[in-house]
Scaffold this motif. Sequence first.
Motif, PDB file in Angstrom:
ATOM      1  N   VAL A 190      -5.980   0.339 -11.473  1.00 18.72           N
ATOM      2  CA  VAL A 190      -6.788   0.624 -10.289  1.00 18.72           C
ATOM      3  C   VAL A 190      -6.565  -0.453  -9.227  1.00 18.72           C
ATOM      4  O   VAL A 190      -6.465  -0.167  -8.028  1.00 18.72           O
ATOM      5  CB  VAL A 190      -8.275   0.756 -10.678  1.00 18.72           C
ATOM      6  CG1 VAL A 190      -9.174   0.686  -9.468  1.00 18.72           C
ATOM      7  CG2 VAL A 190      -8.500   2.056 -11.440  1.00 18.72           C
ATOM      8  N   VAL A 201       2.384   1.713 -10.264  1.00 14.66           N
ATOM      9  CA  VAL A 201       1.166   1.336 -10.971  1.00 14.66           C
ATOM     10  C   VAL A 201       1.374   1.471 -12.475  1.00 14.66           C
ATOM     11  O   VAL A 201       0.973   0.635 -13.278  1.00 14.66           O
ATOM     12  CB  VAL A 201      -0.005   2.247 -10.516  1.00 14.66           C
ATOM     13  CG1 VAL A 201      -1.218   2.088 -11.411  1.00 14.66           C
ATOM     14  CG2 VAL A 201      -0.349   1.963  -9.055  1.00 14.66           C
ATOM     15  N   HIS A 210      -7.838  -1.292   0.088  1.00 17.75           N
ATOM     16  CA  HIS A 210      -7.421  -0.041   0.736  1.00 17.75           C
ATOM     17  C   HIS A 210      -7.979   1.118  -0.078  1.00 17.75           C
ATOM     18  O   HIS A 210      -8.320   0.960  -1.241  1.00 17.75           O
ATOM     19  CB  HIS A 210      -5.889   0.059   0.782  1.00 17.75           C
ATOM     20  CG  HIS A 210      -5.255  -1.064   1.536  1.00 17.75           C
ATOM     21  ND1 HIS A 210      -5.202  -1.106   2.910  1.00 17.75           N
ATOM     22  CD2 HIS A 210      -4.675  -2.212   1.103  1.00 17.75           C
ATOM     23  CE1 HIS A 210      -4.609  -2.222   3.297  1.00 17.75           C
ATOM     24  NE2 HIS A 210      -4.273  -2.917   2.226  1.00 17.75           N
ATOM     25  N   PRO A 225      -7.716  14.685 -11.880  1.00 18.65           N
ATOM     26  CA  PRO A 225      -6.816  13.858 -11.068  1.00 18.65           C
ATOM     27  C   PRO A 225      -7.374  12.456 -10.811  1.00 18.65           C
ATOM     28  O   PRO A 225      -6.646  11.593 -10.325  1.00 18.65           O
ATOM     29  CB  PRO A 225      -6.683  14.637  -9.763  1.00 18.65           C
ATOM     30  CG  PRO A 225      -7.822  15.588  -9.733  1.00 18.65           C
ATOM     31  CD  PRO A 225      -8.226  15.846 -11.153  1.00 18.65           C
ATOM     32  N   TYR A 226      -8.646  12.234 -11.135  1.00 17.71           N
ATOM     33  CA  TYR A 226      -9.264  10.922 -10.880  1.00 17.71           C
ATOM     34  C   TYR A 226      -9.431  10.122 -12.165  1.00 17.71           C
ATOM     35  O   TYR A 226     -10.230   9.198 -12.253  1.00 17.71           O
ATOM     36  CB  TYR A 226     -10.615  11.105 -10.190  1.00 17.71           C
ATOM     37  CG  TYR A 226     -10.517  11.992  -8.970  1.00 17.71           C
ATOM     38  CD1 TYR A 226      -9.587  11.702  -7.961  1.00 17.71           C
ATOM     39  CD2 TYR A 226     -11.285  13.126  -8.851  1.00 17.71           C
ATOM     40  CE1 TYR A 226      -9.460  12.529  -6.858  1.00 17.71           C
ATOM     41  CE2 TYR A 226     -11.162  13.958  -7.749  1.00 17.71           C
ATOM     42  CZ  TYR A 226     -10.241  13.661  -6.756  1.00 17.71           C
ATOM     43  OH  TYR A 226     -10.115  14.474  -5.672  1.00 17.71           O
ATOM     44  N   VAL A 278       0.875  -1.165   0.000  1.00 16.71           N
ATOM     45  CA  VAL A 278       0.000   0.000   0.000  1.00 16.71           C
ATOM     46  C   VAL A 278       0.909   1.210   0.000  1.00 16.71           C
ATOM     47  O   VAL A 278       1.862   1.278   0.787  1.00 16.71           O
ATOM     48  CB  VAL A 278      -0.918   0.004   1.231  1.00 16.71           C
ATOM     49  CG1 VAL A 278      -1.836   1.219   1.202  1.00 16.71           C
ATOM     50  CG2 VAL A 278      -1.722  -1.269   1.264  1.00 16.71           C
ATOM     51  N   SER A 279       0.650   2.164  -0.890  1.00 15.97           N
ATOM     52  CA  SER A 279       1.493   3.359  -0.956  1.00 15.97           C
ATOM     53  C   SER A 279       1.476   4.075   0.382  1.00 15.97           C
ATOM     54  O   SER A 279       0.452   4.142   1.066  1.00 15.97           O
ATOM     55  CB  SER A 279       0.959   4.302  -2.039  1.00 15.97           C
ATOM     56  OG  SER A 279       1.039   3.695  -3.298  1.00 15.97           O
ATOM     57  N   GLN A 280       2.626   4.601   0.750  1.00 19.40           N
ATOM     58  CA  GLN A 280       2.727   5.457   1.926  1.00 19.40           C
ATOM     59  C   GLN A 280       3.806   6.477   1.617  1.00 19.40           C
ATOM     60  O   GLN A 280       4.510   6.350   0.614  1.00 19.40           O
ATOM     61  CB  GLN A 280       3.066   4.623   3.164  1.00 19.40           C
ATOM     62  CG  GLN A 280       4.272   3.724   2.971  1.00 19.40           C
ATOM     63  CD  GLN A 280       4.595   2.948   4.229  1.00 19.40           C
ATOM     64  OE1 GLN A 280       4.979   3.524   5.235  1.00 19.40           O
ATOM     65  NE2 GLN A 280       4.428   1.653   4.158  1.00 19.40           N
ATOM     66  N   LEU A 331      -7.754   7.886 -13.525  1.00 20.19           N
ATOM     67  CA  LEU A 331      -7.481   6.451 -13.485  1.00 20.19           C
ATOM     68  C   LEU A 331      -8.742   5.650 -13.177  1.00 20.19           C
ATOM     69  O   LEU A 331      -9.070   4.694 -13.889  1.00 20.19           O
ATOM     70  CB  LEU A 331      -6.409   6.161 -12.438  1.00 20.19           C
ATOM     71  CG  LEU A 331      -5.840   4.766 -12.493  1.00 20.19           C
ATOM     72  CD1 LEU A 331      -5.138   4.524 -13.812  1.00 20.19           C
ATOM     73  CD2 LEU A 331      -4.886   4.540 -11.341  1.00 20.19           C
ATOM     74  N   SER A 332      -9.474   6.057 -12.137  1.00 21.09           N
ATOM     75  CA  SER A 332     -10.684   5.300 -11.814  1.00 21.09           C
ATOM     76  C   SER A 332     -11.738   5.505 -12.892  1.00 21.09           C
ATOM     77  O   SER A 332     -12.497   4.585 -13.209  1.00 21.09           O
ATOM     78  CB  SER A 332     -11.218   5.678 -10.431  1.00 21.09           C
ATOM     79  OG  SER A 332     -11.400   7.066 -10.339  1.00 21.09           O
ATOM     80  N   ALA A 373     -11.016   3.122 -15.775  1.00 21.96           N
ATOM     81  CA  ALA A 373     -11.333   1.719 -15.517  1.00 21.96           C
ATOM     82  C   ALA A 373     -12.794   1.416 -15.829  1.00 21.96           C
ATOM     83  O   ALA A 373     -13.137   0.281 -16.139  1.00 21.96           O
ATOM     84  CB  ALA A 373     -11.000   1.355 -14.077  1.00 21.96           C
ATOM     85  N   ASP A 392      -9.918  10.113  -1.615  1.00 22.13           N
ATOM     86  CA  ASP A 392     -10.703  10.939  -2.536  1.00 22.13           C
ATOM     87  C   ASP A 392     -11.173  10.170  -3.765  1.00 22.13           C
ATOM     88  O   ASP A 392     -12.273  10.392  -4.266  1.00 22.13           O
ATOM     89  CB  ASP A 392      -9.840  12.103  -3.039  1.00 22.13           C
ATOM     90  CG  ASP A 392     -10.150  13.386  -2.296  1.00 22.13           C
ATOM     91  OD1 ASP A 392     -10.926  13.333  -1.328  1.00 22.13           O
ATOM     92  OD2 ASP A 392      -9.582  14.428  -2.685  1.00 22.13           O
ATOM     93  N   GLU A 393     -10.311   9.306  -4.277  1.00 23.21           N
ATOM     94  CA  GLU A 393     -10.641   8.658  -5.552  1.00 23.21           C
ATOM     95  C   GLU A 393     -11.400   7.351  -5.335  1.00 23.21           C
ATOM     96  O   GLU A 393     -12.395   7.103  -5.993  1.00 23.21           O
ATOM     97  CB  GLU A 393      -9.355   8.412  -6.363  1.00 23.21           C
ATOM     98  CG  GLU A 393      -9.638   7.823  -7.732  1.00 23.21           C
ATOM     99  CD  GLU A 393      -8.519   8.044  -8.735  1.00 23.21           C
ATOM    100  OE1 GLU A 393      -7.457   8.592  -8.359  1.00 23.21           O
ATOM    101  OE2 GLU A 393      -8.689   7.659  -9.907  1.00 23.21           O
ATOM    102  N   ILE A 394     -10.923   6.534  -4.429  1.00 19.98           N
ATOM    103  CA  ILE A 394     -11.525   5.213  -4.203  1.00 19.98           C
ATOM    104  C   ILE A 394     -11.570   4.937  -2.707  1.00 19.98           C
ATOM    105  O   ILE A 394     -10.543   5.001  -2.027  1.00 19.98           O
ATOM    106  CB  ILE A 394     -10.697   4.112  -4.904  1.00 19.98           C
ATOM    107  CG1 ILE A 394     -10.661   4.342  -6.427  1.00 19.98           C
ATOM    108  CG2 ILE A 394     -11.262   2.729  -4.591  1.00 19.98           C
ATOM    109  CD1 ILE A 394      -9.563   3.570  -7.133  1.00 19.98           C
ATOM    110  N   SER A 411      -3.750   6.616  -0.786  1.00 19.73           N
ATOM    111  CA  SER A 411      -3.691   6.078   0.572  1.00 19.73           C
ATOM    112  C   SER A 411      -3.129   7.094   1.565  1.00 19.73           C
ATOM    113  O   SER A 411      -3.137   6.850   2.771  1.00 19.73           O
ATOM    114  CB  SER A 411      -2.879   4.786   0.589  1.00 19.73           C
ATOM    115  OG  SER A 411      -1.615   5.003   0.026  1.00 19.73           O
TER     116      SER A 411
END
Lengths: 421, 421
Positions: free
Chosen positions: B171, A212, B53, A384-385, A203-205, A387-388, A391, B149-151, B57
């Motif tokens: 995604v 990705v 997640h 900015p969204y 998970v990105s942190q 990507l979703s 999909a 915000d996105e997912i 994130s």
Amino acid sequence: MTTTVDAGAATARTSLADYLSSVLRRLPPLPPLDLDLTQAYGHVLAQDVPAPHQAPSFDYAAIDGYAVSADDLLGVARMTRLSVIGDLTAASWRPVRLTPGTCFSVAAGAPLPGGADTVVPADWTDQGMAAVEIHRPPKRGHGVRRAGDEIGAGTVLARAGVVVTPALLAVFAATGIAHVVVRPSPRVVVAATGDELVDLGRVSQPGQVVDVSSHALAAAASEAGAYVYRLGICDDDPEGLRGLLEDQSNRADLIITTGGTGVGPGDMVRRVLARRDGVRAGSVAFTELAVYPCSMLGFGTVGVEEVPIICLPGDPGAAMIGFEMLVRPAVQLLSGAQPVFRPSVRGHLLTAVQSPLGMREFRPAQVSERRGGGYTVQPLAGGPYTLSGLAASNALMVLGERIGSAPAGSTVDVMLLDRRR
Amino acid sequence: MTTTVDAGAATARTSLADYLSSVLRRLPPLPPLDLDLTQAYGHVLAQDVPAPHQAPSFDYAAIDGYAVSADDLLGVARMTRLSVIGDLTAASWRPVRLTPGTCFSVAAGAPLPGGADTVVPADWTDQGMAAVEIHRPPKRGHGVRRAGDEIGAGTVLARAGVVVTPALLAVFAATGIAHVVVRPSPRVVVAATGDELVDLGRVSQPGQVVDVSSHALAAAASEAGAYVYRLGICDDDPEGLRGLLEDQSNRADLIITTGGTGVGPGDMVRRVLARRDGVRAGSVAFTELAVYPCSMLGFGTVGVEEVPIICLPGDPGAAMIGFEMLVRPAVQLLSGAQPVFRPSVRGHLLTAVQSPLGMREFRPAQVSERRGGGYTVQPLAGGPYTLSGLAASNALMVLGERIGSAPAGSTVDVMLLDRRR
């Protein structure tokens, strides 16, 4: 990561049309190669393909029945009786000939005996073995396929630039072709750069961002018809990065990077590739584009072999839009295909959208057939969204530089994204 | 070769709709398998996929600029000066925090410092190093992407039956997924039968007919998403043919044969497979269909493993239509995809056509977008010339059982054939 240039900033940006017209002509098709027809499916023809022979190449029975001379049926009101002097199948090769009052029993595909011009369907007879009664006389020529009826020798079967489909492959084979001259599928190397990147399954942190883009770009390049080699994650070490990319120039027809296209100190792709270098040939121009959400692209060559390279932003949504704008057409050009752009249609917008003025926005959308003709266009998450939105999309709405908003009910341009199945 | 049943013969034929509804339900999807995300592109999801997640994130800067607290810009008409207390990039991981009157220089992708809620674009400042002058205050929240915000965590990213596209793969990766449960691509074995068949590169002559169908069917099965093994040409030896097909049942999810589906003595596929056999399980039903130009299909199972088998006619044009009718939907079902049929539209017919009454005809056509919406449909060579028509087509016109002719200007149904690129 990328410089996602703020849409409100009004610096001088290059329009996408100008950019593509200057960049794409630097991508000639790959040198052609002669492929066995069994390997040719999915490749693009490098030359027009004429039929070396006609098809069918000999007269044959198209149906199961009895091969007759129509003259023997002339003037017959209801019924004729003929002697059956042999059986022919598709495997029969000896030349044989009818005499008056006789016929051959034929299977579909059997060569037509000399003197025969018609095949009486088995259903129209008593299906006799030594002699046959014909209940219903067909027209002359019924049930027969004549040499050259479908394709004449010399007919151009397909033009250069056309993709070899299953049916085209069949037509080639049927006219005696065993090899075709096609363009190879481009070999595309995909590299992700950035010290922060970690591989899938995390998970990105802060400081550890999942790579990705390289996975998505590799899949997109496969979908576009390329052979893809994903290098994985490259650290932001200037010499290492340069060496890695130049090594790849031996095995790649096109290199794609993602990340490091910004102007910050960590934007290593740009720092390494943008400077000209007397010893190692090649350089990359980074261009600020009037495109949202992918406003920075690099294009140039790497290594003494001058392998083309395209540098995409690191943000996955922006990288995917950059792929659609530039990489996909580039793969098409290298593979010799025409046209290189996806088909566009106009559709009826279902929901109002805002779009940054001065930028050409590509926004994911769902396009549907409308009852009575035409299309409806439902915008999905963009900016900015993206990507979703992508999909869930089957199209990209294109909102030109002069469009600041588009009301529901207006007509908009959409580029159709085909799906793999 | 095949029995191309004469279209005029009025025997009782099974309608395509009835046939498909009885046959296709005998093809359950293949058992699912857990794939690494890097291998998942192009496969069909076997389960709904929820996001483990949220994405993003963590809070981060979407643009290059200066991370500030909007409170520090409140009431400022034109210009503010802030101390720059550090630089952050996407690789920064140490938690840091703003104090009033300070800011961080941030690259796009950098984690947002504690206390910051806004990123001022670099273009709106003097781009200072130790201190920065802000010419234009952005709105609170500008240039920032917030966690979730996105997912949102738990959001269903895609449903079972959906194909993994490049964007969907992205995604998945962005929400921490490294494995997905998909259906495997079906392994399809293609065998051509007929003593008359010879391999590519010859010209057909009596008794020596080039095997066109197995090559075209292998390419079509690849296009449909299958792994394809072309067995090549099998002789019409009953024991050999039976043994060969049963051997393949160990490695195949679906077997396709072409040729030998007729009722003549040389139609070995039908003779071998149609009879029930107490020792070797499995049998094939051959059905006369009200379909033109593919009026005979076999469907059943082979071997103790009961591997599904589809027997197509030997004529390449009829075999390709049979592929579209039955094999392609079968491959889609095995791979878990929905829907299994190609999309259809209605279009304006440009040229009158005749069609055999009582038969559902599939005729190659060229479909074009019409200015002002809708489609035009230009029929291409059909019937015995379907192969050459298919090579030039992008659609199949569907002329139902009750249609004997369709005038120019009438509205017809067309099935859209997508192209590989």
